[in-house]
Design an enzyme around this catalytic site. Structure first.
Site, short mmCIF file in Angstrom:
data_model
loop_
_atom_site.label_atom_id
_atom_site.label_comp_id
_atom_site.label_asym_id
_atom_site.label_seq_id
_atom_site.Cartn_x
_atom_site.Cartn_y
_atom_site.Cartn_z
N ILE A 19 33.97 39.74 0.17
CA ILE A 19 34.20 40.72 1.24
C ILE A 19 35.30 41.70 0.82
CG2 ILE A 19 35.17 40.92 3.57
CD1 ILE A 19 33.65 38.25 4.21
N ASN A 91 42.91 39.87 3.94
CA ASN A 91 41.56 39.33 3.78
C ASN A 91 41.52 37.99 3.05
OD1 ASN A 91 38.50 39.49 3.13
ND2 ASN A 91 39.45 39.56 1.10
N SER A 142 37.62 34.65 11.19
CA SER A 142 36.39 33.87 11.01
C SER A 142 35.91 33.37 12.37
CB SER A 142 36.63 32.66 10.11
OG SER A 142 35.50 31.79 10.16
N LYS A 143 34.60 33.24 12.49
CA LYS A 143 34.01 32.68 13.71
C LYS A 143 34.48 31.25 13.96
CE LYS A 143 30.49 30.16 11.62
NZ LYS A 143 30.46 28.74 11.54
N TYR A 155 42.13 25.60 8.15
CA TYR A 155 41.45 26.91 8.15
C TYR A 155 41.21 27.37 9.58
CZ TYR A 155 37.67 30.22 6.74
OH TYR A 155 36.86 31.31 6.52
#
Ligand code: NAP
Length: 260
Positions: A19, A91, A142-143, A155
């Protein structure tokens, strides 16, 4: 649409791969200067070379971002070289599988170090320079912060924290004209994703079952689609958008999967 990035300076962490690579390339394609901050000189150099070959401007700074001193080094390097910072893209991150059962207190803290501490540290050190340019910050989340995933406490906590910091920083930095937003990917094919899926039993079957559940077009999101939203938010074309958490995920996080 002219995004107005010409000769503006943007730091992209983890900007050599996945990404981040797509974001780095899009900033340069729009006339901006990309500063790629990542841990591998070789990876960084490859992406810088590709950008320069395409007629764009980019440099690399090698840094293991888990260390606060390395974050300061990234900011100092950028300011010494260009005299300004117009935007920070936080990121770099890793889904490192530190679970409640499988992990440990030490692994949990190490995961926070890899996934959230450098978001804060870079924003902290960049702040005086962002104030000078009325620059802005885009975080990549993040989802997992909404959905959980299992076996990835460090995470998930980091990504939940990043959503909270987006609103917190948007409030704190509004007086300076600095906007803060977050882009949420769900399923994007990148080196990180490949490593994660291969860590599961029957990765091919697992991948097919995930892709079938992505409501919009039953396909993974591309890194370029994440980059499009990120660079839009970085630009002043989105000049009245702040404190937002934007899902670029084909509806994976929120839509009713039974209808697709
Ligand atoms: P990726 O393919 O692993 O690329 C990330 C890059 O960042 C790599 O070059 C990596 O270096 C570097 N990096 C990671 N941690 C670093 C650190 N502490 N210091 C210096 N460099 C570091 O990852 P990606 O899939 O593009 O993910 C980018 C972001 O999107 C992450 O924040 C991730 O959580 C988020 N995300 C991705 C997905 C997805 O489906 N791919 C889904 C949700 C969220 P190495 O290669 O040496 O590790």
């Amino acid at each position: 649409m002219d995004l107005g990035l010409k000769d503006k300076v943007f730091i992209v962490t983890g900007g050599a791969k996945g990404i981040g690579e797509a974001i780095s390339k899009l900033i340069a394609a729009e006339g901006g200067i990309t500063v790629i901050a990542g841990r591998s000189t070789e990876d960084n150099d490859k992406t810088v070379a590709a950008i320069i070959a395409a007629g764009g401007k980019a440099v690399e700074i090698t840094a293991e971002l888990g260390e606060a001193a390395a974050c300061k080094k990234v900011i100092d390097f950028t300011v010494e070289k260009y005299g300004r910072i117009d935007g920070l893209v936080n990121n770099a991150g890793v889904n490192d599988g530190c679970g409640l059962e499988s992990g440990s207190p030490e692994k949990f803290m190490a995961s926070l170090q890899k996934n959230i501490s450098h978001y804060y540290n870079l924003a902290h050190y960049a702040l005086p320079h962002l104030k000078a340019t009325k620059g802005n910050i885009v975080n990549i989340g993040s989802k997992v912060a909404d959905t959980g995933q299992g076996n990835t406490s460090g995470y998930a906590a980091s990504k939940g924290g990043i959503n909270a910091l987006t609103r917190e920083w948007a409030v704190e930095l509004t007086p300076y004209g600095i906007r803060v937003n977050t882009v949420i990917p769900a399923e994007v094919w990148t080196p990180l994703y490949e490593t994660w899926i291969n860590s599961l039993p029957n990765p091919k079957e697992k991948l097919a079952s995930i892709v079938a559940k992505i409501p919009f077009e039953q396909r993974m999101t591309t890194s370029e689609e994440i980059a499009n939203m990120t660079v839009f938010l970085l630009s002043n074309v989105s000049s009245h958008t702040t404190g937002q958490i934007v899902y670029v995920d084909g509806g994976y996080t929120h839509l009713d999967r039974s209808i697709s």
